[in-house]
Scaffold this motif. Sequence first.
Motif, PDB file in Angstrom:
ATOM      1  N   LEU A 139      -7.166  19.466   3.437  1.00  0.00           N
ATOM      2  CA  LEU A 139      -6.989  18.692   4.660  1.00  0.00           C
ATOM      3  C   LEU A 139      -6.546  19.611   5.796  1.00  0.00           C
ATOM      4  N   ASP A 140      -7.320  19.596   6.853  1.00  0.00           N
ATOM      5  CA  ASP A 140      -7.044  20.486   7.978  1.00  0.00           C
ATOM      6  C   ASP A 140      -6.195  19.757   9.017  1.00  0.00           C
ATOM      7  N   GLU A 141      -4.948  20.135   9.119  1.00  0.00           N
ATOM      8  CA  GLU A 141      -3.992  19.543  10.066  1.00  0.00           C
ATOM      9  C   GLU A 141      -3.949  18.013   9.988  1.00  0.00           C
ATOM     10  N   LYS A 163      -6.617  29.474   9.422  1.00  0.00           N
ATOM     11  CA  LYS A 163      -6.520  28.358   8.473  1.00  0.00           C
ATOM     12  C   LYS A 163      -7.835  27.581   8.374  1.00  0.00           C
ATOM     13  N   THR A 164      -8.346  27.173   9.520  1.00  0.00           N
ATOM     14  CA  THR A 164      -9.580  26.379   9.532  1.00  0.00           C
ATOM     15  C   THR A 164     -10.748  27.168   8.954  1.00  0.00           C
ATOM     16  N   THR A 165     -10.853  28.425   9.321  1.00  0.00           N
ATOM     17  CA  THR A 165     -11.938  29.271   8.811  1.00  0.00           C
ATOM     18  C   THR A 165     -11.878  29.332   7.282  1.00  0.00           C
ATOM     19  N   PRO A 222     -11.879  17.462   7.777  1.00  0.00           N
ATOM     20  CA  PRO A 222     -12.136  18.594   8.675  1.00  0.00           C
ATOM     21  C   PRO A 222     -11.282  18.529   9.937  1.00  0.00           C
ATOM     22  N   GLU A 223     -11.156  19.668  10.592  1.00  0.00           N
ATOM     23  CA  GLU A 223     -10.387  19.709  11.834  1.00  0.00           C
ATOM     24  C   GLU A 223     -11.082  18.868  12.907  1.00  0.00           C
ATOM     25  N   GLU A 224     -12.417  18.999  12.971  1.00  0.00           N
ATOM     26  CA  GLU A 224     -13.154  18.164  13.905  1.00  0.00           C
ATOM     27  C   GLU A 224     -13.349  16.842  13.186  1.00  0.00           C
TER      28      GLU A 224
HETATM   29 MG   LIG Z   1      -7.359  25.159  12.741  1.00  0.00          MG
END
Ligand SMILES: [Mg+2]
Length: 292
Positions: free
Chosen positions: A154-156, A41-43, A78-80
Motif C-alpha cells: 500500500l502506497d501512502e 518508495k513508490t518506485t 497505488p499512489e495514483e
Molecule cells: Mg511516493
Amino acid sequence: MLEIRGLRKTFGAGKVALDGVSFAVPAGQMFGFVGANGAGKTTTMRIVMKVLTADEGEVLWNGRPLTFTERRTFGYMPEERGLYQKMRVGEQIDYFGRLHGMDAAAVVKAREALVERLGLAARVGDAVESLSLGNQQRVQLAVALIHDPELLILDEPFSGLDPIAVDALAEVLHERARGGVPVIFSSHQLELVERLCDAVGIVSAGRMVASGTVDELRDAEARRLRVVVRDAKPGWADGLAGELSKDGDRDVLTVAGGDDQAVLRKAAEAGHVEFFGVERPTLVEIFREAVA
Ligand SMILES: [Mg+2]
Ligand SMILES: Nc1ncnc2c1ncn2[C@@H]1O[C@H](COP(=O)(O)OP(=O)(O)O)[C@@H](O)[C@H]1O
C-alpha cells in the motif's frame, strides 16, 4: 515471505531513483517503508507490482522469483488512486473482484463482508465522487482486499486521513497481518509507522539506510541518559559531556555514554532531580540520524 534484493532503477538521462534497495517482509509482519519525498518508495512498490521494471535486482516470493500468477494474488493500493469517480462504491469493488478472476457469487460475498468491516455498508449505492477522502480511501482499501490477497502493498494509505480513519484502516491491516499476510505500506509519517509497525525499512535517496524490527533499530542505537533537574544551580552541568536545555525552571541534560553515577551525583548536588533514566532513541531520531 517477500524479499527484495538489490533493486536499481535509473530514469531517463541518469536520474538514479533506486541505488540498491533490499529488504524482506515475512508472513504476518507489518512493515513500514519510510523515507522523505523522492526517496524511492513508490518506485520500489511499482517494481514489485511490475508497473515498472528494475534495471537490476530481483523480487522473490517464498524464495523464488515472483511470477505473474503469484503477483495477481497480491493486493495493491497505488499512489495514483485508481477509482472510477462516477461508479458506485459497490460496483467499483465488484469490478476489481472480477478483474482478479473471482466469480460473481464470490465477489458479492467478499464485498458484503468488506463494506461491513470498513463501515461503508450505507454507501455502496453512492457514487465514489460523493464520498469524503477518508471514505474514498476505505473504498480503495476494499478494492485492494476484495480477492483476499496473499500480500498487501500500500502506497501512502494513510496520507490525508484524520486520526479516526487512520485507526480504522490500521485495524483492518493488523487483522490481515495477524492472518499471516505480509503487509507493506509506505509513509513519511514516522510516529504513525512507529506506532503501527513491527518492522521498518528506511530509504534515503534510493538507498536502504536501515531496516529491522522497531526494537532492533532502537536497541542498535546508543542509549542516552536523560536527567531533569528543577531549580538547578547555574553551571552545574559544566564539564559533563552532554546537551543541556531549559524547560521553564527545569534543566534537561542528555548524555550519551560516560559515567552515569557521576552525572547523578552532580545532578543531586545541583537541585531537585525529577527524572533520571536511560532512554532509547525514537524512530524519528533514528531516521534523522540515518538520513543526515
Ligand atoms: Mg511516493
Ligand atoms: N517516471 C519517472 N521519471 C523520472 N523520474 C522519476 C520517475 N518516477 C520517479 N522518479 C524520480 O525517482 C525518485 C524516487 O521517486 P519515488 O519513488 O516516487 O519516491 P517516493 O515515493 O519515496 O516519494 C524521485 O527523485 C523522482 O523524482
